[in-house]
Design an enzyme around this catalytic site. Structure first.
Site, PDB file in Angstrom:
ATOM      1  N   LYS A  22      10.948  11.769  22.767  1.00  0.00           N
ATOM      2  CA  LYS A  22       9.700  12.263  22.132  1.00  0.00           C
ATOM      3  C   LYS A  22       8.729  11.103  21.952  1.00  0.00           C
ATOM      4  CE  LYS A  22       9.495  12.764  17.466  1.00  0.00           C
ATOM      5  NZ  LYS A  22       8.345  12.105  16.877  1.00  0.00           N
ATOM      6  N   ASN A  23       9.243   9.953  21.475  1.00  0.00           N
ATOM      7  CA  ASN A  23       8.354   8.839  21.119  1.00  0.00           C
ATOM      8  C   ASN A  23       7.909   8.019  22.317  1.00  0.00           C
ATOM      9  OD1 ASN A  23       8.527   9.815  18.588  1.00  0.00           O
ATOM     10  ND2 ASN A  23       9.893   8.224  17.812  1.00  0.00           N
ATOM     11  N   CYS A 116       2.055  11.129   5.505  1.00  0.00           N
ATOM     12  CA  CYS A 116       2.878  12.293   5.827  1.00  0.00           C
ATOM     13  C   CYS A 116       4.114  12.230   4.927  1.00  0.00           C
ATOM     14  CB  CYS A 116       3.258  12.302   7.298  1.00  0.00           C
ATOM     15  SG  CYS A 116       4.333  10.952   7.679  1.00  0.00           S
ATOM     16  N   ARG A 121       1.688   5.594   5.964  1.00  0.00           N
ATOM     17  CA  ARG A 121       1.377   5.545   7.397  1.00  0.00           C
ATOM     18  C   ARG A 121      -0.057   5.039   7.654  1.00  0.00           C
ATOM     19  NH1 ARG A 121       5.028   9.143  10.071  1.00  0.00           N
ATOM     20  NH2 ARG A 121       4.734   7.865  11.918  1.00  0.00           N
ATOM     21  N   ASP A 305      14.529   5.754  12.189  1.00  0.00           N
ATOM     22  CA  ASP A 305      14.611   7.176  12.548  1.00  0.00           C
ATOM     23  C   ASP A 305      16.040   7.696  12.562  1.00  0.00           C
ATOM     24  OD1 ASP A 305      11.862   7.180  14.949  1.00  0.00           O
ATOM     25  OD2 ASP A 305      11.953   7.105  12.761  1.00  0.00           O
ATOM     26  N   ARG A 397      10.004  19.927  15.525  1.00  0.00           N
ATOM     27  CA  ARG A 397       9.020  18.951  16.025  1.00  0.00           C
ATOM     28  C   ARG A 397       9.655  17.981  17.015  1.00  0.00           C
ATOM     29  NH1 ARG A 397       7.224  15.401  11.781  1.00  0.00           N
ATOM     30  NH2 ARG A 397       6.603  14.286  13.643  1.00  0.00           N
TER      31      ARG A 397
HETATM   32  C1  EPZ Z   1       6.622   5.227  15.416  1.00  0.00           C
HETATM   33  O1  EPZ Z   1       5.748   5.553  14.350  1.00  0.00           O
HETATM   34  C2  EPZ Z   1       7.488   6.455  15.633  1.00  0.00           C
HETATM   35  N1  EPZ Z   1       6.651   7.585  16.010  1.00  0.00           N
HETATM   36  C3  EPZ Z   1       8.260   6.772  14.346  1.00  0.00           C
HETATM   37  O2  EPZ Z   1       9.117   7.873  14.631  1.00  0.00           O
HETATM   38  C4  EPZ Z   1       9.115   5.559  13.977  1.00  0.00           C
HETATM   39  O3  EPZ Z   1       9.750   5.808  12.743  1.00  0.00           O
HETATM   40  C5  EPZ Z   1       8.230   4.311  13.850  1.00  0.00           C
HETATM   41  O4  EPZ Z   1       7.483   4.116  15.076  1.00  0.00           O
HETATM   42  C6  EPZ Z   1       9.038   3.053  13.578  1.00  0.00           C
HETATM   43  O5  EPZ Z   1       9.959   2.856  14.618  1.00  0.00           O
HETATM   44  C7  EPZ Z   1       6.215   7.674  17.287  1.00  0.00           C
HETATM   45  O6  EPZ Z   1       6.471   6.818  18.115  1.00  0.00           O
HETATM   46  C8  EPZ Z   1       5.414   8.891  17.626  1.00  0.00           C
HETATM   47  P1  EPZ Z   1       4.915   1.930  12.970  1.00  0.00           P
HETATM   48  P2  EPZ Z   1       4.528   4.562  13.966  1.00  0.00           P
HETATM   49  O7  EPZ Z   1       3.462   1.769  13.217  1.00  0.00           O
HETATM   50  O8  EPZ Z   1       3.955   3.981  15.193  1.00  0.00           O
HETATM   51  C9  EPZ Z   1       3.356   0.146   8.902  1.00  0.00           C
HETATM   52  C10 EPZ Z   1      10.104   9.978  14.294  1.00  0.00           C
HETATM   53  O9  EPZ Z   1      10.859  10.392  13.406  1.00  0.00           O
HETATM   54  N2  EPZ Z   1       2.020   0.148   9.550  1.00  0.00           N
HETATM   55  O10 EPZ Z   1       5.884   1.080  13.733  1.00  0.00           O
HETATM   56  O11 EPZ Z   1       3.629   5.284  13.028  1.00  0.00           O
HETATM   57  C11 EPZ Z   1       3.792   1.546   8.553  1.00  0.00           C
HETATM   58  O12 EPZ Z   1       3.273   1.936   7.299  1.00  0.00           O
HETATM   59  C12 EPZ Z   1       8.909   9.101  13.920  1.00  0.00           C
HETATM   60  O13 EPZ Z   1      10.259  10.193  15.525  1.00  0.00           O
HETATM   61  C13 EPZ Z   1       0.960  -0.466   8.890  1.00  0.00           C
HETATM   62  O14 EPZ Z   1       1.104  -0.996   7.784  1.00  0.00           O
HETATM   63  O15 EPZ Z   1       5.323   3.444  13.154  1.00  0.00           O
HETATM   64  C14 EPZ Z   1       5.287   1.438   8.510  1.00  0.00           C
HETATM   65  O16 EPZ Z   1       5.658   0.889   7.263  1.00  0.00           O
HETATM   66  C15 EPZ Z   1       8.774   8.921  12.418  1.00  0.00           C
HETATM   67  N3  EPZ Z   1      -0.267  -0.453   9.479  1.00  0.00           N
HETATM   68  C16 EPZ Z   1       5.596   0.380   9.577  1.00  0.00           C
HETATM   69  O17 EPZ Z   1       4.354  -0.291   9.853  1.00  0.00           O
HETATM   70  C17 EPZ Z   1      -0.475   0.142  10.708  1.00  0.00           C
HETATM   71  O18 EPZ Z   1      -1.623   0.093  11.211  1.00  0.00           O
HETATM   72  C18 EPZ Z   1       6.135   0.962  10.874  1.00  0.00           C
HETATM   73  O19 EPZ Z   1       5.153   1.779  11.392  1.00  0.00           O
HETATM   74  C19 EPZ Z   1       0.607   0.753  11.352  1.00  0.00           C
HETATM   75  C20 EPZ Z   1       1.857   0.749  10.762  1.00  0.00           C
END
Ligand code: EPZ
Length: 418
Positions: A22-23, A116, A121, A305, A397
């Protein structure tokens, strides 16, 4: 809203082939607008997040052909640079569209995706990266309006190895003038897959999987016919369910190095695991030892995840496990539901202390997010007696044919439309 009725206590035996990740599929779909030639993506799972992303592509003017598990995207008539607000609310990953729509139209407008069920996020790292490439960003009335007459390569250092920010910056840099270097980039396998997909379209991206990614802007990108990698989180969910219930499972389509951190923990729990290329065989007697500590980390650490599903396994492992969730603020909403099944979990902020109990008992529980919902199913498969899992929209989802695949393994699970 559908619900699952699950009669727990069955051991699980059989073979599963992982769906396309999915990701990975979500950013690949966003990347399809980078060319006006046809893009074919194979093995696309029928899950709500994918359907919503296809809907967004239609809204910007792409023509989509959906044959069983193949998606063919023709964005030659794509015209709009605006991502509709109602779809951004539905799907946070729509924020990936920023980078690719900017590259295509030099303009992009999206409503603020907001938080969310698992945390705030924020997208500050996405926006600061885009600004480094020359994007002018106005945030007003809940919208983010981006303008980029010219996208110019730059050096970008991410404060945190954000998966989404890394992907968005790559998508905005692939046709920029000059070279972009992303330091402290996310190393997830899905980033490597995005790199391979873009290079198959004629891009020049190097270094994905390591902490520094180099993107050399090219003039044009052409169409592609692509098979994404297998879904390591889906695969991990079935491995955890079998480890907890007992039995033997063979998973195909996910290289073991993509879930090495989980396999290491499951071996510590007492499972027997054989792995070769993208075939993993796990066997378990269902009577597991707990590990003392589980900490989620960016790849190659233990994936956030899989935290919820693994915590469900810890509820009946012998001993105590301290779980630390380092990625998201509120990723323990499933814990209250597990307590209804007799779990002994104490949550404080980002940590959860789980004391293994003899057995969980069936209960009526409600899913509140995707992976938390999967954790409730893992617990219900193990529990004595019958459980009901409500609000399957979260699980739908991210897991295609969830109950069918589990039934094939011998689980007593059925979906009831309510
Ligand atoms: C991706 O989300 C995945 N989603 C998530 O999977 C996964 O949990 C996550 O990466 C971490 O591996 C998809 O790929 C569609 P991040 P993403 O940006 O990109 C902080 C699932 O269950 N952050 O790596 O949103 C954020 O708050 C989903 O399949 C900032 O502070 O994750 C978090 O604490 C859930 N500022 C951390 O980084 C930003 O601009 C990780 O977020 C962006 C992120």
């Amino acid at each position: 809203m559908d619900k699952f009725i699950i009669d727990g206590g069955e051991k699980l035996y059989g073979k599963i082939t992982a769906q396309s990740a999915k990701n990975t599929v979500l950013p690949l779909l966003a990347a399809a607008v980078l060319t006006d030639e046809q893009v074919k993506i194979r093995g696309v799972p029928t899950i709500n997040d994918v359907e919503n992303m296809l809907h967004i592509l239609r809204e910007v003017g792409c023509r989509i052909e959906r044959q069983k598990d193949v998606a063919v995207i023709d964005s030659s008539n794509a015209v709009s640079h605006e991502i509709p607000a109602r779809l951004t609310k539905e799907l946070r990953s729509s924020v990936f569209m920023l980078g690719s729509v900017l590259t295509r139209f030099h303009r992009a407008k999206i409503s603020y995706p907001g938080g969310c069920d698992i945390g705030l996020r924020p997208i500050d790292l996405h926006l600061s990266g885009l600004k480094r490439l020359g994007v002018k960003i106005v945030e007003k009335d809940g919208y983010i309006d981006c303008l980029a007459e010219k996208l110019t390569g730059a050096e970008i250092l991410l404060d945190f190895p954000s998966v989404g920010a890394t992907e968005n910056i790559i998508l905005a840099a692939v046709k920029a003038d000059g070279v972009t270097v992303i330091r402290n980039a996310a190393k997830e396998p899905e980033i490597v897959d995005l790199q391979n997909f873009l290079n198959a379209m004629g891009a020049n991206v190097r270094g994905a999987g390591g902490g520094t990614i180099v993107v050399e802007g090219v003039k044009r990108l052409h169409g592609v016919d692509y098979q994404p990698i297998g879904d390591r989180i889906e695969a991990g969910t079935y491995l955890i369910a079998t480890a907890s219930c007992g039995g033997e499972i063979e998973i195909n389509g996910v290289p073991s190095e993509n879930i090495a951190a989980l396999l290491h923990k499951l071996r510590e729990n007492g499972c027997k695991i054989r792995a070769k290329n993208d075939r993993i065989v796990l066997s378990s007697d269902g009577r597991l030892q707990s590990v003392d500590l589980l900490e989620t980390m960016p790849f190659p650490g233990f994936p956030t995840d899989m935290q919820a599903q693994y915590s469900a396994l810890c509820c009946t492992a012998a001993g105590t496990t301290l779980v630390v969730e380092n990625l998201f603020e509120t990723r323990y909403r499933y814990a209250a539901e597990l307590k209804r099944m007799g779990a002994d979990i104490t949550v404080r902020g980002r940590t959860a202390l789980i004391r293994g109990v003899e057995a969980l008992h069936g209960a009526c529980v409600t899913a509140s997010d995707l992976r938390g919902g999967a954790a409730l199913v893992v617990a219900a498969l193990k529990a004595e007696g019958q459980s009901t899992v409500l609000d399957l929209s979260h699980i739908d989802r991210g897991y295609a044919d969830f109950e069918e695949k589990l039934r094939k393994l011998g689980a007593k699970i059925r979906r009831v439309r309510v």
